[in-house]
Design a protein around this motif. Structure first.
Motif, PDB file in Angstrom:
ATOM      1  N   MET A  63       0.805  -1.214   0.000  1.00  0.00           N
ATOM      2  CA  MET A  63       0.000   0.000   0.000  1.00  0.00           C
ATOM      3  C   MET A  63       0.835   1.259   0.000  1.00  0.00           C
ATOM      4  O   MET A  63       0.728   2.085  -0.889  1.00  0.00           O
ATOM      5  CB  MET A  63      -0.946   0.020   1.212  1.00  0.00           C
ATOM      6  CG  MET A  63      -2.204  -0.781   1.034  1.00  0.00           C
ATOM      7  SD  MET A  63      -3.382  -0.467   2.355  1.00  0.00           S
ATOM      8  CE  MET A  63      -3.388  -2.052   3.166  1.00  0.00           C
ATOM      9  N   THR A  64       1.696   1.423   1.026  1.00  0.00           N
ATOM     10  CA  THR A  64       2.279   2.739   1.177  1.00  0.00           C
ATOM     11  C   THR A  64       3.638   2.725   1.853  1.00  0.00           C
ATOM     12  O   THR A  64       4.166   1.682   2.213  1.00  0.00           O
ATOM     13  CB  THR A  64       1.309   3.653   1.956  1.00  0.00           C
ATOM     14  OG1 THR A  64       1.740   5.001   1.841  1.00  0.00           O
ATOM     15  CG2 THR A  64       1.241   3.251   3.420  1.00  0.00           C
ATOM     16  N   GLY A  65       4.145   3.916   2.075  1.00  0.00           N
ATOM     17  CA  GLY A  65       5.465   4.186   2.617  1.00  0.00           C
ATOM     18  C   GLY A  65       6.103   5.268   1.767  1.00  0.00           C
ATOM     19  O   GLY A  65       5.740   5.449   0.597  1.00  0.00           O
ATOM     20  N   GLU A  72       4.111   6.733   7.647  1.00  0.00           N
ATOM     21  CA  GLU A  72       4.763   5.989   8.738  1.00  0.00           C
ATOM     22  C   GLU A  72       3.729   5.544   9.775  1.00  0.00           C
ATOM     23  O   GLU A  72       3.739   4.405  10.240  1.00  0.00           O
ATOM     24  CB  GLU A  72       5.827   6.864   9.411  1.00  0.00           C
ATOM     25  CG  GLU A  72       6.573   6.139  10.526  1.00  0.00           C
ATOM     26  CD  GLU A  72       7.703   6.968  11.098  1.00  0.00           C
ATOM     27  OE1 GLU A  72       8.302   6.518  12.101  1.00  0.00           O
ATOM     28  OE2 GLU A  72       8.005   8.054  10.556  1.00  0.00           O
ATOM     29  N   LYS A  73       2.822   6.428  10.104  1.00  0.00           N
ATOM     30  CA  LYS A  73       1.770   6.097  11.070  1.00  0.00           C
ATOM     31  C   LYS A  73       0.863   4.996  10.536  1.00  0.00           C
ATOM     32  O   LYS A  73       0.502   4.052  11.265  1.00  0.00           O
ATOM     33  CB  LYS A  73       0.949   7.355  11.370  1.00  0.00           C
ATOM     34  CG  LYS A  73      -0.143   7.148  12.409  1.00  0.00           C
ATOM     35  CD  LYS A  73      -0.890   8.451  12.670  1.00  0.00           C
ATOM     36  CE  LYS A  73      -2.013   8.250  13.683  1.00  0.00           C
ATOM     37  NZ  LYS A  73      -2.763   9.530  13.919  1.00  0.00           N
ATOM     38  N   TYR A 107       9.138   2.960   6.288  1.00  0.00           N
ATOM     39  CA  TYR A 107       9.111   1.527   5.998  1.00  0.00           C
ATOM     40  C   TYR A 107       9.642   0.704   7.177  1.00  0.00           C
ATOM     41  O   TYR A 107       9.087  -0.344   7.519  1.00  0.00           O
ATOM     42  CB  TYR A 107       9.969   1.225   4.757  1.00  0.00           C
ATOM     43  CG  TYR A 107       9.528   1.931   3.511  1.00  0.00           C
ATOM     44  CD1 TYR A 107       8.539   1.390   2.693  1.00  0.00           C
ATOM     45  CD2 TYR A 107      10.096   3.150   3.134  1.00  0.00           C
ATOM     46  CE1 TYR A 107       8.137   2.041   1.544  1.00  0.00           C
ATOM     47  CE2 TYR A 107       9.698   3.808   1.984  1.00  0.00           C
ATOM     48  CZ  TYR A 107       8.708   3.254   1.189  1.00  0.00           C
ATOM     49  OH  TYR A 107       8.305   3.892   0.053  1.00  0.00           O
ATOM     50  N   GLN A 108      10.695   1.169   7.793  1.00  0.00           N
ATOM     51  CA  GLN A 108      11.332   0.420   8.882  1.00  0.00           C
ATOM     52  C   GLN A 108      10.422   0.258  10.082  1.00  0.00           C
ATOM     53  O   GLN A 108      10.588  -0.674  10.870  1.00  0.00           O
ATOM     54  CB  GLN A 108      12.641   1.105   9.279  1.00  0.00           C
ATOM     55  CG  GLN A 108      13.716   1.009   8.201  1.00  0.00           C
ATOM     56  CD  GLN A 108      14.919   1.893   8.468  1.00  0.00           C
ATOM     57  OE1 GLN A 108      14.800   2.950   9.092  1.00  0.00           O
ATOM     58  NE2 GLN A 108      16.094   1.477   7.987  1.00  0.00           N
ATOM     59  N   VAL A 109       9.442   1.140  10.206  1.00  0.00           N
ATOM     60  CA  VAL A 109       8.506   1.035  11.322  1.00  0.00           C
ATOM     61  C   VAL A 109       7.754  -0.294  11.295  1.00  0.00           C
ATOM     62  O   VAL A 109       7.336  -0.816  12.335  1.00  0.00           O
ATOM     63  CB  VAL A 109       7.516   2.223  11.304  1.00  0.00           C
ATOM     64  CG1 VAL A 109       6.566   2.138  10.112  1.00  0.00           C
ATOM     65  CG2 VAL A 109       6.738   2.289  12.602  1.00  0.00           C
ATOM     66  N   VAL A 110       7.613  -0.877  10.104  1.00  0.00           N
ATOM     67  CA  VAL A 110       6.884  -2.144   9.976  1.00  0.00           C
ATOM     68  C   VAL A 110       7.614  -3.257  10.725  1.00  0.00           C
ATOM     69  O   VAL A 110       7.007  -4.030  11.479  1.00  0.00           O
ATOM     70  CB  VAL A 110       6.710  -2.503   8.489  1.00  0.00           C
ATOM     71  CG1 VAL A 110       6.102  -3.887   8.329  1.00  0.00           C
ATOM     72  CG2 VAL A 110       5.847  -1.464   7.785  1.00  0.00           C
ATOM     73  N   ASN A 133      18.729  -5.662  -2.980  1.00  0.00           N
ATOM     74  CA  ASN A 133      19.377  -6.050  -1.723  1.00  0.00           C
ATOM     75  C   ASN A 133      19.221  -4.969  -0.653  1.00  0.00           C
ATOM     76  O   ASN A 133      19.006  -5.272   0.526  1.00  0.00           O
ATOM     77  CB  ASN A 133      20.858  -6.344  -1.969  1.00  0.00           C
ATOM     78  CG  ASN A 133      21.085  -7.708  -2.581  1.00  0.00           C
ATOM     79  OD1 ASN A 133      20.423  -8.684  -2.222  1.00  0.00           O
ATOM     80  ND2 ASN A 133      22.024  -7.808  -3.523  1.00  0.00           N
ATOM     81  N   GLU A 134      19.311  -3.711  -1.044  1.00  0.00           N
ATOM     82  CA  GLU A 134      19.142  -2.616  -0.092  1.00  0.00           C
ATOM     83  C   GLU A 134      17.724  -2.583   0.458  1.00  0.00           C
ATOM     84  O   GLU A 134      17.513  -2.337   1.653  1.00  0.00           O
ATOM     85  CB  GLU A 134      19.465  -1.284  -0.765  1.00  0.00           C
ATOM     86  CG  GLU A 134      20.939  -1.045  -1.027  1.00  0.00           C
ATOM     87  CD  GLU A 134      21.181   0.321  -1.644  1.00  0.00           C
ATOM     88  OE1 GLU A 134      20.436   1.261  -1.314  1.00  0.00           O
ATOM     89  OE2 GLU A 134      22.116   0.441  -2.459  1.00  0.00           O
ATOM     90  N   ALA A 135      16.735  -2.825  -0.411  1.00  0.00           N
ATOM     91  CA  ALA A 135      15.338  -2.809   0.027  1.00  0.00           C
ATOM     92  C   ALA A 135      15.065  -3.923   1.026  1.00  0.00           C
ATOM     93  O   ALA A 135      14.373  -3.729   2.039  1.00  0.00           O
ATOM     94  CB  ALA A 135      14.410  -2.940  -1.181  1.00  0.00           C
ATOM     95  N   VAL A 136      15.610  -5.107   0.749  1.00  0.00           N
ATOM     96  CA  VAL A 136      15.437  -6.246   1.664  1.00  0.00           C
ATOM     97  C   VAL A 136      16.105  -5.949   2.998  1.00  0.00           C
ATOM     98  O   VAL A 136      15.515  -6.161   4.078  1.00  0.00           O
ATOM     99  CB  VAL A 136      16.011  -7.533   1.031  1.00  0.00           C
ATOM    100  CG1 VAL A 136      16.073  -8.660   2.056  1.00  0.00           C
ATOM    101  CG2 VAL A 136      15.159  -7.950  -0.167  1.00  0.00           C
ATOM    102  N   GLU A 137      17.319  -5.445   2.945  1.00  0.00           N
ATOM    103  CA  GLU A 137      18.065  -5.151   4.179  1.00  0.00           C
ATOM    104  C   GLU A 137      17.378  -4.048   4.995  1.00  0.00           C
ATOM    105  O   GLU A 137      17.365  -4.108   6.232  1.00  0.00           O
ATOM    106  CB  GLU A 137      19.488  -4.723   3.829  1.00  0.00           C
ATOM    107  CG  GLU A 137      20.360  -4.419   5.040  1.00  0.00           C
ATOM    108  CD  GLU A 137      21.754  -3.966   4.661  1.00  0.00           C
ATOM    109  OE1 GLU A 137      22.533  -3.671   5.583  1.00  0.00           O
ATOM    110  OE2 GLU A 137      22.056  -3.897   3.442  1.00  0.00           O
ATOM    111  N   MET A 138      16.798  -3.083   4.328  1.00  0.00           N
ATOM    112  CA  MET A 138      16.184  -1.941   4.998  1.00  0.00           C
ATOM    113  C   MET A 138      15.142  -2.353   6.030  1.00  0.00           C
ATOM    114  O   MET A 138      15.043  -1.772   7.109  1.00  0.00           O
ATOM    115  CB  MET A 138      15.528  -1.028   3.947  1.00  0.00           C
ATOM    116  CG  MET A 138      14.959   0.263   4.493  1.00  0.00           C
ATOM    117  SD  MET A 138      13.983   1.164   3.233  1.00  0.00           S
ATOM    118  CE  MET A 138      15.134   1.298   1.878  1.00  0.00           C
ATOM    119  N   ILE A 139      14.352  -3.371   5.698  1.00  0.00           N
ATOM    120  CA  ILE A 139      13.270  -3.778   6.606  1.00  0.00           C
ATOM    121  C   ILE A 139      13.418  -5.234   7.064  1.00  0.00           C
ATOM    122  O   ILE A 139      12.475  -5.810   7.596  1.00  0.00           O
ATOM    123  CB  ILE A 139      11.887  -3.579   5.949  1.00  0.00           C
ATOM    124  CG1 ILE A 139      11.773  -4.369   4.643  1.00  0.00           C
ATOM    125  CG2 ILE A 139      11.609  -2.107   5.724  1.00  0.00           C
ATOM    126  CD1 ILE A 139      10.386  -4.329   4.032  1.00  0.00           C
TER     127      ILE A 139
END
Length: 351
Positions: A63-65, A72-73, A107-110, A133-139
């Motif tokens: 959905m979002t981010g 974030e909320k 995104y990291q809040v998830v 790889n960066e997207a996977v590592e981020m969260i």
């Protein structure tokens, strides 16, 4: 226009335009089984999704981010709902956070809210292996969605116009990232022809994401001076896409696009989907009613699935693919022209 502003526009337009009324799920009717020979205590809602290891038959789809504090909320709320109900959750496209590190927290809040849950990262097919790889590592993602959004990009005033090399990039990412890869559409459907091409990759799953849910051509047309109206009724209806893809795919098949309630989910699984993603209906409840009502909605959905599976004598989601059903109307016409014999659906029986 900034990516963050565009993300918020997408949410507002998705809420205002809503989901399309006709998804063709209404063209499917189960043949009643008066002697189902089972009870609610025998029903298992755990899907078979291979390396994805989903625990629930439904998941919160992307959905979002990347839209600042508001997204974030919202993502934090959705993550708490996923944790409470056992659902997996996909975030929206993370390209904004790769380009602007200040958006990463949205995104990291998830992962912060759901440290043990199944979280799916998300990027478009323009992404490189390094970005994946960066997207996977981020969260700390458990899987990666790569979305195909040709129609949305073409309709978007500032969108991409060249989609050369997408298949090759998907293949490279699937072969080299350390999590399962899901290829999904963004509401215009995946065809049998596309699924056959994807069989030659190492992806784990296909999310058909057919038309019937949030119409991103309509969303983007709201942002255009000269509207591309010809794209607003473009695409493959979700039930047709499920049948098309599951007939040839060697991958896990996920269903999304206009799925609003348990009856849509159970019909999707009966057509060949292994699990179903919901976005628009969850978004509406989350924004307009809040966290607790959304949790209650998901738990009611589980109850409804259990009741219907009991009535059909289907103890597992896979058993649904043996339950006879009648396909009529526009969906019957579509599938017949695509070469399917609808008598097979009407006369199948459990082994």
């Amino acid at each position: 226009m900034s990516r963050a502003k565009r993300k918020m526009d997408h949410i507002q337009f998705a809420l205002s335009t809503g989901q399309q009324a006709d998804t063709m799920f209404d063209d499917i009717r189960f043949v009643h089984q008066a002697l189902p020979n089972t009870g609610v205590q025998n029903i298992s809602l755990k899907p078979e999704t291979g390396d994805l290891k989903l625990k629930s038959p439904v998941f919160i789809n992307a959905m979002t981010g990347g839209g600042g504090a508001d997204t974030e909320k919202l993502n934090a709320m959705l993550a708490r709902v996923a944790k409470e109900t056992g659902m997996a959750m996909a975030v929206g496209s993370q390209m904004s956070a790769l380009k602007d590190k200040s958006e990463r927290a949205t995104y990291q809040v998830v992962r912060k809210e759901n440290p043990e849950g199944i979280i799916m990262a998300n990027l478009g097919s323009e992404a490189s292996l390094q970005q994946a790889n960066e997207a996977v590592e981020m969260i700390e993602a458990n899987a990666l969605q790569i979305h195909l959004n040709v129609i949305q990009e073409l309709t978007m005033p500032e969108g991409d116009r060249d989609f050369t090399g997408a298949f090759e990039r998907i293949n490279e990412i699937a072969e080299n990232v350390n999590v399962p890869v899901i290829v999904k559409e963004t509401g215009f459907g995946i065809s049998r022809e596309t699924a056959e091409k994807l069989n030659d990759t190492n992806i784990a799953a296909i999310d058909v994401s057919g038309c019937g849910g949030t119409n991103f051509a309509q969303v983007e047309n709201e942002r255009r001076q000269r509207k591309l109206s010809f794209f607003q009724d473009w695409g493959i209806p979700t039930p047709a896409a499920i049948v098309d893809v599951s007939s040839v795919s060697r991958k896990t098949v996920l269903a999304s696009g206009g799925i609003k309630h348990a009856q849509d989910v159970i019909k999707a699984c009966a057509l060949g989907a292994d699990a179903a993603g919901l976005a628009g209906s969850f978004l509406k409840t989350a924004v307009k009613q809040g966290e607790k009502p959304l949790i209650e909605e998901v738990m009611a959905l589980y109850d409804d699935l259990t009741m219907m599976m009991t009535a059909l004598g289907a103890k597992t989601l896979k058993d649904l693919t043996h339950c006879p059903l009648i396909i009529s109307g526009d969906l019957a016409h579509y599938l017949t022209l695509r070469g399917f014999d609808l008598h097979d659906f009407a006369n199948r029986a459990k082994n």
